[in-house]
Design a protein around this motif. Sequence first.
Motif, PDB file in Angstrom:
ATOM      1  N   HIS A  53       0.820  -1.213   0.000  1.00  0.00           N
ATOM      2  CA  HIS A  53       0.000   0.000   0.000  1.00  0.00           C
ATOM      3  C   HIS A  53       0.857   1.268   0.000  1.00  0.00           C
ATOM      4  CE1 HIS A  53      -2.926   3.025   1.346  1.00  0.00           C
ATOM      5  NE2 HIS A  53      -2.056   3.341   2.277  1.00  0.00           N
ATOM      6  N   ASN A 113      -6.271 -10.705  11.071  1.00  0.00           N
ATOM      7  CA  ASN A 113      -6.485  -9.918   9.856  1.00  0.00           C
ATOM      8  C   ASN A 113      -5.563  -8.706   9.763  1.00  0.00           C
ATOM      9  OD1 ASN A 113      -8.563 -11.573   8.902  1.00  0.00           O
ATOM     10  ND2 ASN A 113     -10.109 -10.477  10.093  1.00  0.00           N
ATOM     11  N   ALA A 114      -4.866  -8.406  10.858  1.00  0.00           N
ATOM     12  CA  ALA A 114      -3.997  -7.218  10.869  1.00  0.00           C
ATOM     13  C   ALA A 114      -2.811  -7.356   9.939  1.00  0.00           C
ATOM     14  CB  ALA A 114      -3.521  -6.931  12.297  1.00  0.00           C
ATOM     15  N   LYS A 115      -2.546  -8.557   9.436  1.00  0.00           N
ATOM     16  CA  LYS A 115      -1.478  -8.727   8.459  1.00  0.00           C
ATOM     17  C   LYS A 115      -1.771  -7.938   7.186  1.00  0.00           C
ATOM     18  CE  LYS A 115      -3.545 -13.022   6.741  1.00  0.00           C
ATOM     19  NZ  LYS A 115      -3.374 -14.483   6.615  1.00  0.00           N
ATOM     20  N   GLN A 116      -3.036  -7.573   6.985  1.00  0.00           N
ATOM     21  CA  GLN A 116      -3.414  -6.759   5.833  1.00  0.00           C
ATOM     22  C   GLN A 116      -3.185  -5.267   6.085  1.00  0.00           C
ATOM     23  OE1 GLN A 116      -7.387  -9.179   5.581  1.00  0.00           O
ATOM     24  NE2 GLN A 116      -7.119  -8.159   3.618  1.00  0.00           N
ATOM     25  N   ILE A 118      -4.434  -2.269   8.896  1.00  0.00           N
ATOM     26  CA  ILE A 118      -5.764  -1.725   9.157  1.00  0.00           C
ATOM     27  C   ILE A 118      -5.662  -0.231   9.426  1.00  0.00           C
ATOM     28  CG2 ILE A 118      -7.666  -1.715  10.827  1.00  0.00           C
ATOM     29  CD1 ILE A 118      -7.203  -4.741  11.153  1.00  0.00           C
ATOM     30  N   HIS A 161     -10.679  -0.056   7.358  1.00  0.00           N
ATOM     31  CA  HIS A 161     -10.462  -0.668   6.049  1.00  0.00           C
ATOM     32  C   HIS A 161      -9.041  -1.215   5.988  1.00  0.00           C
ATOM     33  CE1 HIS A 161      -9.363   3.622   5.648  1.00  0.00           C
ATOM     34  NE2 HIS A 161      -8.424   3.199   4.836  1.00  0.00           N
ATOM     35  N   TYR A 162      -8.863  -2.180   5.078  1.00  0.00           N
ATOM     36  CA  TYR A 162      -7.581  -2.849   4.937  1.00  0.00           C
ATOM     37  C   TYR A 162      -6.709  -2.141   3.901  1.00  0.00           C
ATOM     38  CZ  TYR A 162      -9.836  -6.619   7.533  1.00  0.00           C
ATOM     39  OH  TYR A 162     -10.491  -7.350   8.497  1.00  0.00           O
ATOM     40  N   ASN A 164      -3.092  -3.536   2.902  1.00  0.00           N
ATOM     41  CA  ASN A 164      -2.174  -4.417   2.183  1.00  0.00           C
ATOM     42  C   ASN A 164      -2.924  -5.596   1.554  1.00  0.00           C
ATOM     43  OD1 ASN A 164       0.457  -5.697   1.505  1.00  0.00           O
ATOM     44  ND2 ASN A 164      -0.153  -7.170   3.071  1.00  0.00           N
ATOM     45  N   HIS A 165      -2.521  -5.966   0.333  1.00  0.00           N
ATOM     46  CA  HIS A 165      -3.206  -7.051  -0.368  1.00  0.00           C
ATOM     47  C   HIS A 165      -2.245  -8.162  -0.812  1.00  0.00           C
ATOM     48  CE1 HIS A 165      -6.810  -4.563  -0.456  1.00  0.00           C
ATOM     49  NE2 HIS A 165      -6.038  -3.570  -0.834  1.00  0.00           N
TER      50      HIS A 165
END
Length: 287
Positions: A53, A113-116, A118, A161-162, A164-165
């Motif tokens: 990101h 989910n924080a690996k994405q 936040i 919202h996230y 990193n993808h």
Amino acid sequence: MKPLIQKLPLDRQSSFVARTYTTPEFETPWHQHVEYELVLEATGSGTAFVGDHIGTYREGDVFLLGKNLPHWFRKKDQDTVASAVVLQFRDDSFGDSFWALPEMQPIHSLLQNAKQGIALDTGLREEVGRRLRTIEFLTGFPQLAALLECLHQISTSGHFHYLNHSPIVSYSVEDQNRIRRVFEYSMQHFQQKIRVQDVAALTHQSVSAFCHYFKKSTKKSYIQFLTEIRIAHACKLLITTDRTVTEICYESGFYNWSNFSSHFKSLVGMSPLRYREQGSAPYTRGG
């Protein structure tokens, strides 16, 4: 790329780190660490690199970053003072079985989910931010309770919202240094014309080898990376200045209005003028 591995200090009176970092400690180049990180941008603004990101951040923004997620909050003006309130904690900070407790399941899911990466949205950002501004002055159980309350509030709100993808990947120290040079050069020169061959020279590679290497390392082409930096800068100017959209186009490194408008709509989802009219939050799209 393999970012700088940061080892964070813990004292014997606390199971996690809670402190304010001010320039120059505030800014650490592209790095990662095994701790989770909850960070409030207390003062200053700039560009946020979180995984794949690229976006902007400003005073009051709050981020939750997963373990080993590469990140860099590069302040806008390298000569100004900036600060951030940073909380860092490990999986085992509160015992091996803590996150397995039934009461902790919403937070446990949030941390997975924080690996994405936040970013908190308006409303939740202000509520959590107020608590983070005081948490480092607490001690003992009140401090621990404040951290858990922040995480619980985020996990049950859904107002985020996230960023990193891409999967989290580490590379060699040599790759780390190469990418860091490319990042810094790009941030210093994005308002000018940049030749890919000049950037490739920073890594001592041919243009074709560099393009392949950069795409493999960052999951995006160098041109896409550069365009996202320019659009992030344009978004910042649209919100914080009264310059005309045409002036902002050229000040952001674009030399063609049609090209600027097309990239802006593709990345942001609306025209530059509509973005300004809505008073939109800083550009946060990535991936």
